[in-house]
Design a protein around this motif. Structure first.
Motif, PDB file in Angstrom:
ATOM      1  N   ALA A 153       0.945  -1.066   0.006  1.00 16.82           N
ATOM      2  CA  ALA A 153      -0.180  -0.193   0.091  1.00 16.82           C
ATOM      3  C   ALA A 153       0.892   1.332  -0.014  1.00 16.82           C
ATOM      4  CB  ALA A 153      -0.927  -0.055   1.245  1.00 16.82           C
ATOM      5  N   GLU A 154       2.043   1.323   0.662  1.00 15.35           N
ATOM      6  CA  GLU A 154       2.813   2.586   0.852  1.00 15.35           C
ATOM      7  C   GLU A 154       3.726   2.728  -0.561  1.00 15.35           C
ATOM      8  OE1 GLU A 154       4.499   5.748   2.380  1.00 15.35           O
ATOM      9  OE2 GLU A 154       2.837   4.376   3.039  1.00 15.35           O
ATOM     10  N   ALA A 155       3.932   1.562  -1.211  1.00 13.77           N
ATOM     11  CA  ALA A 155       4.447   1.782  -2.447  1.00 13.77           C
ATOM     12  C   ALA A 155       3.598   2.114  -3.484  1.00 13.77           C
ATOM     13  CB  ALA A 155       5.033   0.261  -2.873  1.00 13.77           C
ATOM     14  N   LEU A 156       2.379   1.734  -3.451  1.00 13.28           N
ATOM     15  CA  LEU A 156       1.341   2.290  -4.410  1.00 13.28           C
ATOM     16  C   LEU A 156       1.027   3.571  -3.989  1.00 13.28           C
ATOM     17  CD1 LEU A 156      -0.722   1.477  -6.616  1.00 13.28           C
ATOM     18  CD2 LEU A 156      -2.216   0.640  -4.914  1.00 13.28           C
ATOM     19  N   ARG A 157       1.033   4.032  -2.661  1.00 12.08           N
ATOM     20  CA  ARG A 157       0.712   5.449  -2.464  1.00 12.08           C
ATOM     21  C   ARG A 157       1.724   6.494  -3.237  1.00 12.08           C
ATOM     22  NH1 ARG A 157      -1.927   7.294   1.847  1.00 12.08           N
ATOM     23  NH2 ARG A 157      -1.763   5.423   2.844  1.00 12.08           N
ATOM     24  N   LYS A 158       2.978   6.002  -3.061  1.00 17.95           N
ATOM     25  CA  LYS A 158       3.926   6.825  -3.634  1.00 17.95           C
ATOM     26  C   LYS A 158       3.837   6.932  -5.265  1.00 17.95           C
ATOM     27  CE  LYS A 158       7.719   6.260  -0.495  1.00 17.95           C
ATOM     28  NZ  LYS A 158       9.158   5.805  -0.099  1.00 17.95           N
ATOM     29  N   GLN A 159       3.320   5.681  -5.961  1.00 26.95           N
ATOM     30  CA  GLN A 159       3.186   5.495  -7.391  1.00 26.95           C
ATOM     31  C   GLN A 159       2.119   6.467  -7.754  1.00 26.95           C
ATOM     32  OE1 GLN A 159       5.008   4.555  -9.804  1.00 26.95           O
ATOM     33  NE2 GLN A 159       3.543   4.169 -11.470  1.00 26.95           N
ATOM     34  N   LEU A 160       1.213   6.371  -6.896  1.00 23.93           N
ATOM     35  CA  LEU A 160      -0.119   7.309  -7.346  1.00 23.93           C
ATOM     36  C   LEU A 160       0.175   8.813  -7.046  1.00 23.93           C
ATOM     37  CD1 LEU A 160      -2.963   5.071  -5.901  1.00 23.93           C
ATOM     38  CD2 LEU A 160      -2.203   5.175  -8.229  1.00 23.93           C
ATOM     39  N   THR A 161       0.922   9.180  -6.227  1.00 34.87           N
ATOM     40  CA  THR A 161       1.350  10.511  -5.857  1.00 34.87           C
ATOM     41  C   THR A 161       2.249  10.912  -7.093  1.00 34.87           C
ATOM     42  OG1 THR A 161       1.277  10.055  -3.499  1.00 34.87           O
ATOM     43  CG2 THR A 161       2.544  12.029  -4.256  1.00 34.87           C
ATOM     44  N   THR A 162       3.071  10.197  -7.470  1.00 33.24           N
ATOM     45  CA  THR A 162       4.003  10.690  -8.721  1.00 33.24           C
ATOM     46  C   THR A 162       3.086  10.914 -10.022  1.00 33.24           C
ATOM     47  OG1 THR A 162       5.942   9.563  -7.674  1.00 33.24           O
ATOM     48  CG2 THR A 162       5.781   9.887 -10.039  1.00 33.24           C
ATOM     49  N   GLN A 163       1.969   9.872 -10.140  1.00 36.37           N
ATOM     50  CA  GLN A 163       1.251   9.912 -11.400  1.00 36.37           C
ATOM     51  C   GLN A 163       0.310  11.298 -11.264  1.00 36.37           C
ATOM     52  OE1 GLN A 163      -0.929   6.284 -11.291  1.00 36.37           O
ATOM     53  NE2 GLN A 163       0.539   5.219 -12.264  1.00 36.37           N
ATOM     54  N   GLN A 164      -0.084  11.575  -9.951  1.00 39.19           N
ATOM     55  CA  GLN A 164      -0.948  12.827  -9.714  1.00 39.19           C
ATOM     56  C   GLN A 164      -0.217  14.174  -9.945  1.00 39.19           C
ATOM     57  OE1 GLN A 164      -1.792  14.323  -5.572  1.00 39.19           O
ATOM     58  NE2 GLN A 164      -3.989  13.546  -6.082  1.00 39.19           N
ATOM     59  N   LEU A 165       1.133  13.931  -9.695  1.00 36.23           N
ATOM     60  CA  LEU A 165       2.080  15.260  -9.853  1.00 36.23           C
ATOM     61  C   LEU A 165       2.272  15.236 -11.441  1.00 36.23           C
ATOM     62  CD1 LEU A 165       4.157  17.244  -9.358  1.00 36.23           C
ATOM     63  CD2 LEU A 165       5.863  15.445  -9.052  1.00 36.23           C
ATOM     64  N   ILE A 166       2.703  14.150 -12.059  1.00 40.02           N
ATOM     65  CA  ILE A 166       2.633  14.248 -13.644  1.00 40.02           C
ATOM     66  C   ILE A 166       1.416  14.728 -14.150  1.00 40.02           C
ATOM     67  CG2 ILE A 166       3.055  12.741 -15.454  1.00 40.02           C
ATOM     68  CD1 ILE A 166       4.741  11.008 -13.888  1.00 40.02           C
ATOM     69  N   THR A 167       0.321  14.383 -13.712  1.00 39.99           N
ATOM     70  CA  THR A 167      -0.892  14.818 -14.300  1.00 39.99           C
ATOM     71  C   THR A 167      -1.152  16.488 -14.243  1.00 39.99           C
ATOM     72  OG1 THR A 167      -2.073  12.678 -13.947  1.00 39.99           O
ATOM     73  CG2 THR A 167      -3.495  14.435 -14.384  1.00 39.99           C
ATOM     74  N   SER A 168      -0.753  16.894 -13.056  1.00 43.24           N
ATOM     75  CA  SER A 168      -0.877  18.243 -12.733  1.00 43.24           C
ATOM     76  C   SER A 168       0.003  18.999 -13.503  1.00 43.24           C
ATOM     77  CB  SER A 168      -0.611  18.336 -11.061  1.00 43.24           C
ATOM     78  OG  SER A 168       0.846  18.244 -10.997  1.00 43.24           O
ATOM     79  N   VAL A 169       0.984  18.375 -13.925  1.00 35.85           N
ATOM     80  CA  VAL A 169       1.968  19.327 -14.712  1.00 35.85           C
ATOM     81  C   VAL A 169       1.657  18.957 -16.132  1.00 35.85           C
ATOM     82  CG1 VAL A 169       4.245  19.312 -15.540  1.00 35.85           C
ATOM     83  CG2 VAL A 169       4.028  18.960 -12.993  1.00 35.85           C
ATOM     84  N   THR A 170       1.288  17.711 -16.711  1.00 37.60           N
ATOM     85  CA  THR A 170       1.032  17.836 -18.080  1.00 37.60           C
ATOM     86  C   THR A 170      -0.221  18.017 -18.580  1.00 37.60           C
ATOM     87  OG1 THR A 170       0.528  15.378 -17.894  1.00 37.60           O
ATOM     88  CG2 THR A 170       2.847  15.993 -18.184  1.00 37.60           C
ATOM     89  N   GLY A 171      -1.225  18.196 -17.505  1.00 38.17           N
ATOM     90  CA  GLY A 171      -2.613  18.319 -17.997  1.00 38.17           C
ATOM     91  C   GLY A 171      -3.102  19.811 -18.267  1.00 38.17           C
TER      92      GLY A 171
END
Length: 623
Positions: A153-171
């Motif tokens: 769950a902690e590893a997945l939290r980091k992955q989803l957080t990074t994806q959220q960051l990428i979306t906020s930058v590229t979207g």
């Protein structure tokens, strides 16, 4: 946290499945959650440590990916320390980028809730059975990779957080309607042109080339005239399929007697069942059956097993190996006998023995031909291996030729023509055979024959004995052999130079308004007008769309080459604004915005690296 995902599981699957589920972050993104700092770090990013163990996992993952992608070529590359160092550096660079993005996400206070993590886990197809989340399957997968529920769950939290960051930058990238229309008009633009071709081929015959020109070109370009290493090979081929062995009736009968179990159908039984979820339901149905109830009708109406229910409870013929233990232990011996309520792993069962088929042995006459073929094949293979041994000994004892091996094999050796690495004869196109030919062990001094090979086995019960008859090392072809080729090349080059010089002269005249006379003197004229679109990939189209649009009633002029190497004069007469269907326009906008978003994200990452404090530890520097 995640208490409902902790139950134990013994489910075993391949590790690669989990890799497909959680991507590379499983190997590189769990950070210090799994590994405590021990001072032996690969790098520190703004004070946060990347451990050596993390780097080793990331390196191992990338190495495996490269090996799978490159196949046999990887072994050659992996023997180069510089190549392996490059993979390690790429793995470390990826870990640093992930750490920088994770830190930046924290400064923006991006966060992923427990509910979001649960939803991400529940929605993964690999964690589902029949479209529903399977907790045992989930735990089996992550446990197989060495993770607990909290760690995953902690590893997945980091992955989803990074994806959220990428979306906020590229979207955030977008195009205004006016910009979209202007770009669409530019992309769909068409240009009307005329062409006049200066035929280089017609000029080639007029060119003069001296012996000195040829010699100088040869000396300057010797590497272009290499003759590859070449071989001539003699070989004997042994093939088990070509050996025809006679088989006696007694041999066939003996095989049948010794392998009767292969032709025996064991006793088979046929059951019908009714399956229920509760003991009470089963007891009620059993009572109804004992009163004369129709088993098939009750199975169709009441059984919770949809497959057997469709057939009135009938399970078909079952052999001992396929009969469930619950039915074996029910003690049913007579046709029509009814069981009591049987508790099973799927609920409760009532079973009925419908029929028994005794063990049957196929008669000798029915399997005679099959057995004869098998015995014949076995004898052929046995003879093949014995012959292989004899041929190997003969080739070894007489290492000056294949004559002894030919006599034992009963066939003449085949002699190939000359061939190189790039055109191996089809009959020798087997990897073990090619390795034996090209590894140098069969080549004698100065191209003379060397030793006979050992027996070389290949797929399909075939084997070869080889002898390199002649060998030519890689060498520069003599000048006499390539003179004609060089002469043609030099004449073509001179013809192209003459054509380009003429084109430049004509282009200057056209731009000065004196083109008509100049074109007439060169016996050239422009052809019919044609329309070109921007999506053309040929050199002329690319040149046309790089030209300045024409002035009113006055063409623009240019020069290019066609696919045959001819020089082409271009008259650009008109530029027409293009139109684009809405669907195509939207696809274009999406491509542009995605490209811009990628540029923005790469710029962000570059800036994070520039501003970050990255310290490489001894663990990384020592590699």
């Amino acid at each position: 946290m995640m208490d409902n995902l902790r139950a134990a599981s013994n489910h075993v699957v391949l590790k690669i499945i989990l890799g497909l589920i959680i991507l590379s972050f499983v190997l590189t993104g769990v950070g210090n959650y799994l590994i405590g700092g021990n001072g032996d770090f690969a790098a520190k990013v703004n004070g946060d440590e990347i451990s050596r163990a993390q780097l080793e996992r990331a390196f191992s993952s990338e190495r495996s990916r490269q090996q799978q992608m490159l196949g046999e070529q990887f072994s050659t590359l992996a023997s180069n320390p510089g190549y392996m160092q490059q993979i390690r550096q790429q793995a470390l660079s990826q870990l640093i980028d992930e750490k920088l993005l994770d830190q930046y996400a924290k400064t923006l206070k991006l966060a992923i809730s427990d509910d979001q993590i649960k939803q991400a886990i529940f929605s993964q197809p690999a964690f589902q059975t029949d479209g529903k989340f399977d907790n045992a399957k989930y735990l089996g997968l992550i446990n197989n990779m060495g993770f607990s529920a909290d760690q995953y769950a902690e590893a997945l939290r980091k992955q989803l957080t990074t994806q959220q960051l990428i979306t906020s930058v590229t979207g955030t990238d977008f195009m205004l309607n006016g910009e979209t229309d202007a770009l669409a008009a530019l992309v769909a633009q068409q240009r009307q042109v005329r062409e006049a071709t200066i035929n280089v081929g017609a000029l080639v015959a007029k060119q003069a080339v001296t012996d000195e020109d040829v010699k100088n070109y040869y000396e300057q370009n010797k590497n272009s005239f290499m003759s590859p290493e070449q071989y001539r090979v003699s070989y004997i081929k042994l093939d088990a399929a070509s050996l025809h062995e006679n088989v006696s009736e007694s041999e066939i009968r003996s095989w049948y007697d010794q392998h009767q179990s292969d032709y025996t159908q064991p006793e088979r039984t046929r059951y019908s069942i009714i399956q229920t979820k509760t003991d009470a339901e089963a007891q009620a149905l059993l009572a109804e059956l004992k009163k004369g109830g129709d088993f098939a009708a009750l199975a169709k109406a009441k059984s919770s097993d949809p497959i057997s229910a469709r057939h009135g409870g009938d399970m078909g013929w079952l052999e001992p190996d396929t009969t469930p233990d619950e039915l074996k232990s029910a003690g049913l011996k007579e046709k029509g006998q009814l069981s009591g309520v049987i508790k099973s792993s799927v609920g409760f069962i009532i079973a009925r023995l419908d029929d028994i088929q005794p063990q049957q042995i196929k008669p000798y006459s029915a399997v005679h031909e099959d057995i004869a073929a098998k015995v014949k094949q076995e004898k052929a293979i046995d003879a093949y291996y014995k012959l292989q041994q004899k041929v190997s000994e003969a080739a070894s004892n007489d290492n000056e030729s294949l004559a002894g091996a030919e006599e034992v094999a009963g066939v003449k050796a085949v002699e190939t023509g000359w061939f190189s690495h790039d055109n191996v004869p089809a009959e020798l196109n087997f990897k073990p055979v090619q390795q034996a030919i090209f590894n140098g062990g069969l080549v004698g001094d100065n191209g003379a024959p060397g030793s006979n090979s050992d027996i070389i086995t290949v797929d399909g019960d075939r084997a070869f004995v080889l002898r390199v008859s002649e060998h030519k090392a890689e060498a520069v072809k003599p000048l006499s052999e390539v003179t004609a080729q060089i002469t043609d090349t030099l004449k073509t080059e001179k013809a192209q130079q003459e054509a380009k010089a003429l084109a430049d002269k004509l282009l200057a005249a056209l731009k000065a308004g004196k083109g008509e006379q100049a074109m007439k003197a060169a016996n050239l004229s422009f052809g019919q007008q044609q329309t070109l679109s921007r999506n053309g990939q040929d050199a002329i189209t690319q040149a046309v769309f790089a030209m300045t649009p024409p002035a009113k009633d006055q063409p623009s002029w240019g020069v290019s080459e066609d696919g045959q190497g001819n020089v082409v004069l271009i008259a650009l007469d008109n530029v027409k604004t293009g139109t684009m269907p809405d669907a195509q326009k939207q696809a274009m906008v999406q491509g542009v915005t995605q490209n811009n978003a990628q540029i923005a994200f790469e710029a962000l990452l570059s800036n994070l690296r520039k501003e970050g404090k990255i310290k490489y530890g001894a663990a990384a520097q020592a590699q």
